[in-house]
Design a protein around this motif. Structure first.
Motif, PDB file in Angstrom:
ATOM      1  N   THR A  35       0.826  -1.223   0.000  1.00 30.27           N
ATOM      2  CA  THR A  35       0.000   0.000   0.000  1.00 30.27           C
ATOM      3  C   THR A  35       0.858   1.269   0.000  1.00 30.27           C
ATOM      4  O   THR A  35       0.900   1.996  -0.994  1.00 30.27           O
ATOM      5  CB  THR A  35      -0.943  -0.001   1.214  1.00 30.27           C
ATOM      6  OG1 THR A  35      -0.175  -0.160   2.405  1.00 30.27           O
ATOM      7  CG2 THR A  35      -1.988  -1.086   1.094  1.00 30.27           C
ATOM      8  N   HIS A  67       2.120  -5.494  11.911  1.00 34.13           N
ATOM      9  CA  HIS A  67       2.308  -6.241  10.657  1.00 34.13           C
ATOM     10  C   HIS A  67       2.871  -7.607  10.987  1.00 34.13           C
ATOM     11  O   HIS A  67       3.895  -7.701  11.674  1.00 34.13           O
ATOM     12  CB  HIS A  67       3.264  -5.482   9.730  1.00 34.13           C
ATOM     13  CG  HIS A  67       2.718  -4.149   9.274  1.00 34.13           C
ATOM     14  ND1 HIS A  67       2.444  -3.133  10.150  1.00 34.13           N
ATOM     15  CD2 HIS A  67       2.386  -3.698   8.044  1.00 34.13           C
ATOM     16  CE1 HIS A  67       1.960  -2.097   9.472  1.00 34.13           C
ATOM     17  NE2 HIS A  67       1.915  -2.417   8.191  1.00 34.13           N
ATOM     18  N   THR A 182      -4.279   0.664   3.615  1.00 34.29           N
ATOM     19  CA  THR A 182      -5.202  -0.464   3.693  1.00 34.29           C
ATOM     20  C   THR A 182      -6.637  -0.035   4.035  1.00 34.29           C
ATOM     21  O   THR A 182      -6.851   0.991   4.672  1.00 34.29           O
ATOM     22  CB  THR A 182      -4.760  -1.440   4.809  1.00 34.29           C
ATOM     23  OG1 THR A 182      -4.544  -0.698   6.014  1.00 34.29           O
ATOM     24  CG2 THR A 182      -3.504  -2.180   4.418  1.00 34.29           C
ATOM     25  N   GLY A 227      -7.164   7.816  14.047  1.00 29.28           N
ATOM     26  CA  GLY A 227      -6.344   8.570  13.101  1.00 29.28           C
ATOM     27  C   GLY A 227      -7.140   9.238  11.994  1.00 29.28           C
ATOM     28  O   GLY A 227      -6.584   9.957  11.166  1.00 29.28           O
TER      29      GLY A 227
HETATM   30  O1  TXA Z   1      -1.612   0.703   4.466  1.00 28.31           O
HETATM   31  C1  TXA Z   1      -1.502   0.865   5.686  1.00 28.31           C
HETATM   32  O2  TXA Z   1      -2.383   0.534   6.490  1.00 28.31           O
HETATM   33  C2  TXA Z   1      -0.198   1.526   6.189  1.00 28.31           C
HETATM   34  C3  TXA Z   1       0.954   0.541   5.953  1.00 28.31           C
HETATM   35  C4  TXA Z   1       2.262   1.099   6.410  1.00 28.31           C
HETATM   36  O3  TXA Z   1       0.660  -0.684   6.563  1.00 28.31           O
HETATM   37  N1  TXA Z   1      -0.300   1.887   7.554  1.00 28.31           N
HETATM   38  C5  TXA Z   1      -1.061   2.928   7.979  1.00 28.31           C
HETATM   39  O4  TXA Z   1      -0.932   3.203   9.321  1.00 28.31           O
HETATM   40  O5  TXA Z   1      -1.786   3.561   7.244  1.00 28.31           O
HETATM   41  P1  TXA Z   1      -1.410   4.556   9.980  1.00 28.31           P
HETATM   42  O6  TXA Z   1      -0.862   4.523  11.355  1.00 28.31           O
HETATM   43  O7  TXA Z   1      -1.034   5.713   9.142  1.00 28.31           O
HETATM   44  O8  TXA Z   1      -2.949   4.402  10.076  1.00 28.31           O
HETATM   45  C6  TXA Z   1      -3.492   3.466  10.988  1.00 28.31           C
HETATM   46  C7  TXA Z   1      -4.931   3.747  11.266  1.00 28.31           C
HETATM   47  C8  TXA Z   1      -5.140   4.989  12.090  1.00 28.31           C
HETATM   48  O9  TXA Z   1      -6.223   5.724  11.543  1.00 28.31           O
HETATM   49  C9  TXA Z   1      -5.508   4.419  13.457  1.00 28.31           C
HETATM   50  O10 TXA Z   1      -6.321   5.298  14.173  1.00 28.31           O
HETATM   51  C10 TXA Z   1      -6.232   3.134  13.082  1.00 28.31           C
HETATM   52  O11 TXA Z   1      -5.469   2.649  12.010  1.00 28.31           O
HETATM   53  N2  TXA Z   1      -6.200   2.139  14.159  1.00 28.31           N
HETATM   54  C11 TXA Z   1      -5.146   1.507  14.679  1.00 28.31           C
HETATM   55  N3  TXA Z   1      -5.509   0.695  15.694  1.00 28.31           N
HETATM   56  C12 TXA Z   1      -6.839   0.820  15.845  1.00 28.31           C
HETATM   57  C13 TXA Z   1      -7.807   0.267  16.723  1.00 28.31           C
HETATM   58  N4  TXA Z   1      -7.491  -0.593  17.691  1.00 28.31           N
HETATM   59  N5  TXA Z   1      -9.098   0.647  16.558  1.00 28.31           N
HETATM   60  C14 TXA Z   1      -9.455   1.506  15.581  1.00 28.31           C
HETATM   61  N6  TXA Z   1      -8.574   2.071  14.719  1.00 28.31           N
HETATM   62  C15 TXA Z   1      -7.285   1.736  14.840  1.00 28.31           C
END
Ligand code: TXA
Ligand code: MG
Length: 322
Positions: A35, A67, A182, A227
Motif C-alpha cells: 500500500t 504487521h 489499507t 487517526g
Molecule cells: O496501508 C496501511 O495501512 C499503512 C501501511 C504502512 O501498513 N499503515 C497505515 O498506518 O496507514 P497509519 O498509522 O497511518 O494508520 C493506521 C490507522 C489509524 O487511523 C488508526 O487510528 C487506526 O489505524 N487504528 C489503529 N488501531 C486501531 C484500533 N485498535 N481501533 C481503531 N482504529 C485503529
C-alpha cells in the motif's frame, strides 16, 4: 545542512539482515508494503514504539497497525473466530487491516494500541516487508512513514523527504503498487464496518462475505479509528475537489481523471481506471504541491465505486479547510 541520504538501502538479503537486527535492537526501519511505506519498530519494545510517535510527531492517542508474516500467529495475538480466520486466509497477504479484540496477556503492546482494548493487524503483500518481519522474529508496528497529517509516502525518496535521518534505515523496494493505505475493518462486533476505506474495495469484501459491509461515518470529529481526522494528508497548496474541467481556474494546477478536453497538468488515469488513479494519487499531490507558481490545486470528480471510496476519503481530508 549536508545530507547524502545515507540511510536509504537497497533491499538486498544482507541489508534485510541488518534491518532485522535494527528492529530487534529497538531501532526504526522504514520499509515498502503493497500500500504505502511504513515506519517500523518492534511492537514489544515500548521505547522503539515511542520513537515512532516522536519521529512522526504523531499524538499518542492514535494507535498503530501491527504487521505479521504468518496467519497462524494471529490467534496468539488477538481474539479470533472462524469469520476472522476465513477473511485472513482469503485476503492476506493484502491491503486489508483487521481491528480485533486484544488478548489481555500482552501489556507490552499497550502503547502500540494506545491503551485501547482492540488492536489493528495486517499481513502486507510485499516480499521485502514479509522478509523483514520473518527475519526480525517479532510483529512490526508501522504507521505510514510520513510526518503526521502529511501525504503518505509511496517511494523511499518520499520517506526520506518527510523523515530524513529520523529513521535508522529506509529499505528501498521501489514504488508501492496500490498507493493508498489499507482498508481497515472493525471485526469486534456482529456487523462488519469499514473504519477507513482503502486499497481493498468494499464490493470485494461483500462478494466474499455475502453480507452487507457498513461504512463508518468518517466525517465525525471523534472518529472510531482515532487517526481519521478531518484534516489529514494535507498538501502544501490548497486543494479543490470535484471540479468540472470548465471550472478550473487559470492559476490552478489541474489534476484530471479520465478523458478531458482541457490540458491537464497531471492525469490520475486517462482510462478512468480507479486502481491506476489510487496508485498515482499521493505521488501526484506531492508533485503538484511543488508548483508554488500556482495558487492552488483543482481535481476532477472521482466516482464513488471500488477504490474511488478510498480516493475520495483522502482528497476530502486533503481539501479540508480549518
Ligand atoms: O496501508 C496501511 O495501512 C499503512 C501501511 C504502512 O501498513 N499503515 C497505515 O498506518 O496507514 P497509519 O498509522 O497511518 O494508520 C493506521 C490507522 C489509524 O487511523 C488508526 O487510528 C487506526 O489505524 N487504528 C489503529 N488501531 C486501531 C484500533 N485498535 N481501533 C481503531 N482504529 C485503529
Ligand atoms: Mg498515516
Amino acid at each position: 545542512m549536508m545530507n547524502n541520504k545515507n540511510n536509504i538501502y537497497e533491499a538486498t538479503e544482507q541489508n534485510l539482515d541488518k534491518a532485522a537486527e535494527t528492529i530487534r535492537n529497538g531501532g526504526l526501519v522504514a520499509f515498502p508494503t503493497d500500500t504505502v511505506y511504513g515506519l517500523g519498530a518492534n511492537v514489544y519494545n515500548a521505547d522503539a514504539v515511542a520513537g515512532i510517535f516522536k519521529a512522526k510527531e504523531r499524538p499518542l492517542f492514535d494507535p498503530l497497525i501491527s504487521h505479521i508474516a504468518e496467519i497462524d500467529f494471529l490467534p496468539e495475538y488477538a481474539q479470533t473466530d472462524s469469520r476472522v480466520m476465513a477473511l485472513a486466509k482469503h485476503f492476506w497477504p493484502g491491503p486489508l487491516t483487521f481491528v480485533l479484540k486484544r488478548k489481555d496477556n500482552n501489556p507490552s503492546i499497550d502503547l502500540a494500541c494506545a491503551g485501547l482494548g482492540s488492536l489493528a493487524v495486517r499481513m502486507p503483500n510485499h516480499p521485502v516487508a514479509l522478509s523483514l518481519i520473518k527475519k526480525s522474529g517479532v510483529p512490526i508496528v508501522a504507521p505510514s512513514a510520513n510526518r503526521f497529517k502529511t501525504v503518505s509516502p509511496t517511494t523511499a525518496q518520499h520517506v526520506y523527504d518527510s523523515l530524513g535521518n529520523r529513521v535508522d534505515m529506509i529499505l528501498d523496494g521501489g514504488a508501492c503498487k496500490i498507493g493508498v493505505e489499507t482498508t481497515i475493518i472493525d471485526l469486534t462486533g456482529k456487523n462488519i464496518t469499514i473504519l477507513r476505506a482503502g486499497g481493498l474495495a468494499k464490493e470485494e469484501l461483500e462478494d466474499f462475505l455475502g453480507e452487507k459491509v457498513y461504512v463508518n461515518d468518517t466525517s465525525s470529529s471523534h472518529p472510531k479509528a482515532p487517526g481519521q481526522l478531518l484534516k489529514h494528508y494535507a498538501p502544501k497548496l490548497p486543494l479543490r475537489i470535484n471540479v468540472a474541467e470548465t471550472d478550473v481556474k487559470e492559476d490552478e494546477f489541474f489534476i484530471a481523471f479520465g478523458k478531458v478536453s482541457r490540458k491537464a497538468d497531471l492525469n490520475l488515469s486517462e482510462s478512468s481506471d480507479l486502481k491506476e488513479a489510487a496508485a498515482h494519487l499521493f505521488a501526484y499531490l506531492r508533485e503538484a504541491e511543488k508548483h508554488d507558481e500556482y495558487k492552488g490545486i483543482a481535481m476532477s470528480p472521482i466516482p464513488m465505486t471500488g477504490l474511488g471510496l478510498a480516493i475520495n476519503d483522502r482528497i476530502k481530508r486533503a481539501s479540508y479547510k480549518e
